[in-house]
Motif scaffolding. Structure first.
Motif, PDB file in Angstrom:
ATOM      1  N   LYS A  99       0.837  -1.203   0.000  1.00  0.00           N
ATOM      2  CA  LYS A  99       0.000   0.000   0.000  1.00  0.00           C
ATOM      3  C   LYS A  99       0.865   1.244   0.000  1.00  0.00           C
ATOM      4  O   LYS A  99       1.927   1.277   0.608  1.00  0.00           O
ATOM      5  CB  LYS A  99      -0.893   0.045   1.245  1.00  0.00           C
ATOM      6  N   LYS A 145      -5.590  -5.200 -11.357  1.00  0.00           N
ATOM      7  CA  LYS A 145      -6.201  -4.597 -10.167  1.00  0.00           C
ATOM      8  C   LYS A 145      -5.151  -3.831  -9.352  1.00  0.00           C
ATOM      9  O   LYS A 145      -5.393  -2.703  -8.915  1.00  0.00           O
ATOM     10  CB  LYS A 145      -6.835  -5.691  -9.303  1.00  0.00           C
ATOM     11  N   GLN A 146      -3.975  -4.421  -9.172  1.00  0.00           N
ATOM     12  CA  GLN A 146      -2.898  -3.774  -8.439  1.00  0.00           C
ATOM     13  C   GLN A 146      -2.427  -2.516  -9.155  1.00  0.00           C
ATOM     14  O   GLN A 146      -2.185  -1.483  -8.535  1.00  0.00           O
ATOM     15  CB  GLN A 146      -1.719  -4.737  -8.256  1.00  0.00           C
ATOM     16  N   LYS A 162      -5.023   0.326  -8.689  1.00  0.00           N
ATOM     17  CA  LYS A 162      -4.978   0.880  -7.337  1.00  0.00           C
ATOM     18  C   LYS A 162      -3.745   1.758  -7.144  1.00  0.00           C
ATOM     19  O   LYS A 162      -3.821   2.853  -6.588  1.00  0.00           O
ATOM     20  CB  LYS A 162      -4.988  -0.269  -6.322  1.00  0.00           C
ATOM     21  N   SER A 163      -2.611   1.297  -7.647  1.00  0.00           N
ATOM     22  CA  SER A 163      -1.367   2.062  -7.512  1.00  0.00           C
ATOM     23  C   SER A 163      -1.409   3.360  -8.314  1.00  0.00           C
ATOM     24  O   SER A 163      -0.979   4.402  -7.829  1.00  0.00           O
ATOM     25  CB  SER A 163      -0.180   1.222  -7.965  1.00  0.00           C
ATOM     26  N   GLU A 184      -3.990   5.094  -9.149  1.00  0.00           N
ATOM     27  CA  GLU A 184      -4.907   6.017  -8.478  1.00  0.00           C
ATOM     28  C   GLU A 184      -4.207   6.709  -7.305  1.00  0.00           C
ATOM     29  O   GLU A 184      -4.323   7.930  -7.126  1.00  0.00           O
ATOM     30  CB  GLU A 184      -6.130   5.252  -7.987  1.00  0.00           C
ATOM     31  N   SER A 185      -3.464   5.938  -6.526  1.00  0.00           N
ATOM     32  CA  SER A 185      -2.724   6.512  -5.401  1.00  0.00           C
ATOM     33  C   SER A 185      -1.644   7.475  -5.876  1.00  0.00           C
ATOM     34  O   SER A 185      -1.432   8.534  -5.279  1.00  0.00           O
ATOM     35  CB  SER A 185      -2.090   5.404  -4.561  1.00  0.00           C
TER      36      SER A 185
END
Length: 157
Positions: free
Chosen positions: A26, A73-74, A77-78, A80-81
């Protein structure tokens, strides 16, 4: 009086290129915000890189649909962060470059990136996830510490 001015001028050029590396699963904003503060103080460029460990496919010769979906998916998410971190930097008027890296050799990739981009300060986010991920990330961080020759700041939540 003149001597202290010279020391101050040298120190402002101390960290021209700052790399913030996320090794754990994360992205936590704390490391980036610390790097952003340092970049703003020294008028530096900041690079934010999310290094995601690319697990080998379940079958040696090809990736399954589940493998591809997991990676997608990973990545989403990354990314977006990382976009959120870009907004923080833009609001602070600091030049930022973000990158997502999928690799099975995180230590080598970070070491090469530090050398090839003349990084002056490396900031790493210490992991805070399940025990297996912590052990893997801690081993990666220790290996990076041994290989790089720049100052390293490791932050924990």
């Amino acid at each position: 009086m003149q001597k202290s001015k010279i020391v101050y001028e040298r120190s402002t050029a101390m960290f021209k290129h700052i790399l913030v590396v996320f090794v754990g699963p994360k992205i936590k904003a704390k490391s980036f915000l610390v790097g952003l503060g340092i970049a703003k103080k020294f008028n530096s460029n900041i690079f934010a890189v999310d290094c995601v460990y690319k697990h080998p496919p379940r079958f040696h010769f090809f990736e399954t649909k589940a493998d591809k979906e997991s990676v997608a998916k990973q990545k989403a998410k990354s990314l977006e962060s990382l976009k959120k971190l870009e907004r923080f930097a833009n609001n602070a008027n600091v030049q930022v470059t973000t990158k997502l890296v999928l690799t099975d050799a995180i230590t080598d990739w970070v070491t090469d990136y530090v050398k090839s981009n003349r990084i002056d300060l490396l900031i790493m986010d210490y992991p805070h996830e399940p025990q297996y991920d912590i052990d893997l990330s801690a081993d990666i961080i220790r290996a990076i510490l041994e290989k790089v020759s720049v100052p390293v700041l490791s932050l924990r939540d």
